[in-house]
Scaffold this motif. Sequence first.
Motif, PDB file in Angstrom:
ATOM      1  N   VAL A   1      -0.473 -17.041  -7.369  1.00 14.83           N
ATOM      2  CA  VAL A   1       0.658 -16.112  -7.286  1.00 14.83           C
ATOM      3  C   VAL A   1       0.546 -15.170  -6.089  1.00 14.83           C
ATOM      4  N   GLY A   2       1.643 -14.968  -5.397  1.00 17.49           N
ATOM      5  CA  GLY A   2       1.708 -13.969  -4.336  1.00 17.49           C
ATOM      6  C   GLY A   2       2.703 -12.877  -4.721  1.00 17.49           C
ATOM      7  N   VAL A   3       2.434 -11.673  -4.274  1.00 15.60           N
ATOM      8  CA  VAL A   3       3.351 -10.561  -4.528  1.00 15.60           C
ATOM      9  C   VAL A   3       3.633  -9.840  -3.220  1.00 15.60           C
ATOM     10  N   LEU A   4       4.906  -9.641  -2.923  1.00 15.44           N
ATOM     11  CA  LEU A   4       5.288  -8.782  -1.795  1.00 15.44           C
ATOM     12  C   LEU A   4       6.058  -7.613  -2.384  1.00 15.44           C
ATOM     13  N   ALA A   5       5.523  -6.413  -2.217  1.00 19.76           N
ATOM     14  CA  ALA A   5       6.235  -5.217  -2.668  1.00 19.76           C
ATOM     15  C   ALA A   5       6.913  -4.626  -1.433  1.00 19.76           C
ATOM     16  N   VAL A   6       8.220  -4.684  -1.407  1.00 17.77           N
ATOM     17  CA  VAL A   6       8.969  -4.316  -0.211  1.00 17.77           C
ATOM     18  C   VAL A   6       9.689  -2.997  -0.428  1.00 17.77           C
ATOM     19  N   ASP A   7       9.399  -2.048   0.442  1.00 17.02           N
ATOM     20  CA  ASP A   7      10.047  -0.743   0.313  1.00 17.02           C
ATOM     21  C   ASP A   7      10.725  -0.380   1.625  1.00 17.02           C
ATOM     22  N   PRO A   8      12.024  -0.671   1.716  1.00 16.64           N
ATOM     23  CA  PRO A   8      12.715  -0.449   2.981  1.00 16.64           C
ATOM     24  C   PRO A   8      12.771   1.023   3.383  1.00 16.64           C
ATOM     25  N   SER A   9      12.607   1.925   2.426  1.00 20.68           N
ATOM     26  CA  SER A   9      12.765   3.343   2.753  1.00 20.68           C
ATOM     27  C   SER A   9      11.441   3.981   3.143  1.00 20.68           C
ATOM     28  N   SER A  10      10.346   3.271   2.900  1.00 15.93           N
ATOM     29  CA  SER A  10       9.047   3.887   3.119  1.00 15.93           C
ATOM     30  C   SER A  10       8.545   3.687   4.542  1.00 15.93           C
ATOM     31  N   PRO A  11       7.992   4.742   5.121  1.00 19.24           N
ATOM     32  CA  PRO A  11       7.430   4.599   6.462  1.00 19.24           C
ATOM     33  C   PRO A  11       6.014   4.012   6.434  1.00 19.24           C
ATOM     34  N   PHE A  12       5.466   3.786   5.256  1.00 12.80           N
ATOM     35  CA  PHE A  12       4.079   3.314   5.163  1.00 12.80           C
ATOM     36  C   PHE A  12       4.036   1.827   4.928  1.00 12.80           C
ATOM     37  N   SER A  13       2.910   1.232   5.286  1.00 12.80           N
ATOM     38  CA  SER A  13       2.744  -0.184   4.998  1.00 12.80           C
ATOM     39  C   SER A  13       1.275  -0.535   4.978  1.00 12.80           C
ATOM     40  N   GLY A  14       1.008  -1.806   4.848  1.00 11.74           N
ATOM     41  CA  GLY A  14      -0.354  -2.294   4.983  1.00 11.74           C
ATOM     42  C   GLY A  14      -1.232  -2.025   3.787  1.00 11.74           C
ATOM     43  N   GLY A  15      -0.639  -1.680   2.672  1.00  4.93           N
ATOM     44  CA  GLY A  15      -1.438  -1.572   1.464  1.00  4.93           C
ATOM     45  C   GLY A  15      -1.684  -0.164   0.986  1.00  4.93           C
ATOM     46  N   ALA A  16      -1.318   0.833   1.809  1.00  4.79           N
ATOM     47  CA  ALA A  16      -1.590   2.218   1.423  1.00  4.79           C
ATOM     48  C   ALA A  16      -0.920   2.570   0.095  1.00  4.79           C
ATOM     49  N   LEU A  17       0.295   2.045  -0.098  1.00  6.31           N
ATOM     50  CA  LEU A  17       1.055   2.407  -1.287  1.00  6.31           C
ATOM     51  C   LEU A  17       0.839   1.454  -2.449  1.00  6.31           C
ATOM     52  N   LEU A  18       0.013   0.467  -2.187  1.00  6.09           N
ATOM     53  CA  LEU A  18      -0.110  -0.630  -3.134  1.00  6.09           C
ATOM     54  C   LEU A  18      -0.422  -0.170  -4.542  1.00  6.09           C
ATOM     55  N   GLY A  19      -1.354   0.775  -4.637  1.00  4.03           N
ATOM     56  CA  GLY A  19      -1.776   1.246  -5.945  1.00  4.03           C
ATOM     57  C   GLY A  19      -0.606   1.754  -6.765  1.00  4.03           C
ATOM     58  N   ASP A  20       0.369   2.376  -6.089  1.00  4.15           N
ATOM     59  CA  ASP A  20       1.522   2.927  -6.798  1.00  4.15           C
ATOM     60  C   ASP A  20       2.473   1.834  -7.234  1.00  4.15           C
ATOM     61  N   ARG A  21       2.516   0.801  -6.439  1.00  5.95           N
ATOM     62  CA  ARG A  21       3.561  -0.200  -6.633  1.00  5.95           C
ATOM     63  C   ARG A  21       3.212  -1.251  -7.677  1.00  5.95           C
ATOM     64  N   VAL A  22       2.106  -1.895  -7.458  1.00  6.87           N
ATOM     65  CA  VAL A  22       1.683  -2.931  -8.385  1.00  6.87           C
ATOM     66  C   VAL A  22       0.263  -2.590  -8.773  1.00  6.87           C
ATOM     67  N   ARG A  23      -0.040  -2.684 -10.031  1.00  6.04           N
ATOM     68  CA  ARG A  23      -1.389  -2.293 -10.456  1.00  6.04           C
ATOM     69  C   ARG A  23      -2.385  -3.349 -10.011  1.00  6.04           C
ATOM     70  N   MET A  24      -2.781  -3.176  -8.773  1.00  6.45           N
ATOM     71  CA  MET A  24      -3.632  -4.166  -8.136  1.00  6.45           C
ATOM     72  C   MET A  24      -4.941  -4.342  -8.894  1.00  6.45           C
ATOM     73  N   SER A  25      -5.421  -3.238  -9.470  1.00  5.34           N
ATOM     74  CA  SER A  25      -6.716  -3.299 -10.145  1.00  5.34           C
ATOM     75  C   SER A  25      -6.713  -4.357 -11.244  1.00  5.34           C
ATOM     76  N   ASP A  26      -5.527  -4.630 -11.809  1.00  5.52           N
ATOM     77  CA  ASP A  26      -5.423  -5.664 -12.835  1.00  5.52           C
ATOM     78  C   ASP A  26      -5.861  -7.027 -12.300  1.00  5.52           C
ATOM     79  N   HIS A  27      -5.696  -7.189 -10.980  1.00  9.20           N
ATOM     80  CA  HIS A  27      -5.945  -8.512 -10.408  1.00  9.20           C
ATOM     81  C   HIS A  27      -7.067  -8.488  -9.376  1.00  9.20           C
ATOM     82  N   ALA A  28      -7.777  -7.374  -9.325  1.00  8.95           N
ATOM     83  CA  ALA A  28      -8.851  -7.248  -8.333  1.00  8.95           C
ATOM     84  C   ALA A  28      -9.869  -8.360  -8.551  1.00  8.95           C
ATOM     85  N   GLY A  29     -10.248  -9.005  -7.474  1.00 10.26           N
ATOM     86  CA  GLY A  29     -11.260 -10.038  -7.572  1.00 10.26           C
ATOM     87  C   GLY A  29     -10.726 -11.385  -8.036  1.00 10.26           C
ATOM     88  N   ASP A  30      -9.445 -11.469  -8.350  1.00 13.93           N
ATOM     89  CA  ASP A  30      -8.864 -12.750  -8.737  1.00 13.93           C
ATOM     90  C   ASP A  30      -8.430 -13.485  -7.470  1.00 13.93           C
TER      91      ASP A  30
END
Length: 342
Positions: free
Chosen positions: A103-132
């Motif tokens: 599975v791949g996930v793209l969390a797209v936020d057209p209004s946000s000036p940030f990218s590259g994973g900084a906001l990831l924690g807020d968007r998708v609970r990455m920790s659920d899939h850490a190491g998978d």
Amino acid sequence: MTGFPESTAVQGPAPAVPPGRRGRRAADVPTLVDRARDGDARSVARLISLVEDTSPLLREVAAALTPHTGRAQVLGLTGPPGVGKSTTTTALVRAYRGAGKRVGVLAVDPSSPFSGGALLGDRVRMSDHAGDPGVFIRSMASRGHLGGLAWATPQALRVLDAAGCDVVLVETVGVGQSELEVASLADTTLVLLAPGTGDGVQAAKAGILEIADVFVVNKADRGGAAQTVRDLRSMLTLGGRAADGAWRPPIVSTVASRETDNGVPDVMDRIAEHSAWLAASGEGRRRRVARAAREIEAIALAGLRSWLGDVHGSAALGTLAEQVVAGQTDPYRAADELVARL
Ligand SMILES: Nc1nc2c(ncn2[C@@H]2O[C@H](COP(=O)(O)OP(=O)(O)OP(=O)(O)O)[C@@H](O)[C@H]2O)c(=O)[nH]1
Ligand SMILES: [Mg+2]
């Protein structure tokens, strides 16, 4: 869409070394693609960065990926802020992983000036899939996307597709124009609404009822979910009777925040049915062709814009302008002549 950096314009060979915005070393594209296909997360991330940054290697990356693409099922999730898109995405990732899918996930936020994973924690609970190793998660935002997100997202999708993702979930925020564009990248679009917020009416106004292949009324543990489903159903009926063989978007109620008994398996069933309909009706292919056409247009237009930028203030234009003023030619012929030099 705004301009397009010179280095990614249609003309001219790409330099071998990227400008290295973060001081990276030159990438060996074939090696990166091979590693990505083996599921190496770092190479996947690196390739997405290259396409995100409109690197000079972009064309080489696109060419190297192409033979390995076209397999992934792309699911778009859109809907008003806070409706539970990330929670639903997380639940779907868990469920598809449970079914043995990559599975791949793209969390797209057209209004946000940030990218590259900084906001990831807020968007998708990455920790659920850490190491998978079967899950790739990436957030994308407007920063650095000179061609616009609608342009960058298909490239990132291509990377995830080539990396062997069976399913790619694209979460977008809000119900604006760019969300509609990003949603149009999906094979199946889920529109999420929540009870008691007037979401249904807002969605109708924003024109997202038409783009839904599956409606999800999330937060069904809250009061008013049944009413929201009824409202939605009557709005859809008002839209007129569907033609024979047309897809009628089903409505599923979910409580995405629950681990079990959350309605997520129903959502997956409806997605599978839509997928089967896409294949049987030929609509799936039509959508992909339309998507490719938009992409080609966007790339060609970007090239033309860059060319026009070069033309502006050029000697050739100056000469033609002199000729128009001198009455030697008219502006239409002058413009034809300019375009003919393309
Ligand atoms: N009660 C209830 N809360 C939920 C449910 N699903 C999500 N939430 C909560 O709603 C809040 C927003 O959820 P998100 O998944 O972040 O929503 P989102 O649509 O991704 O939000 P944005 O990306 O900011 O637009 C969180 O606090 C979730 O825990 C649900 O089914 N029931
Ligand atoms: Mg979210």
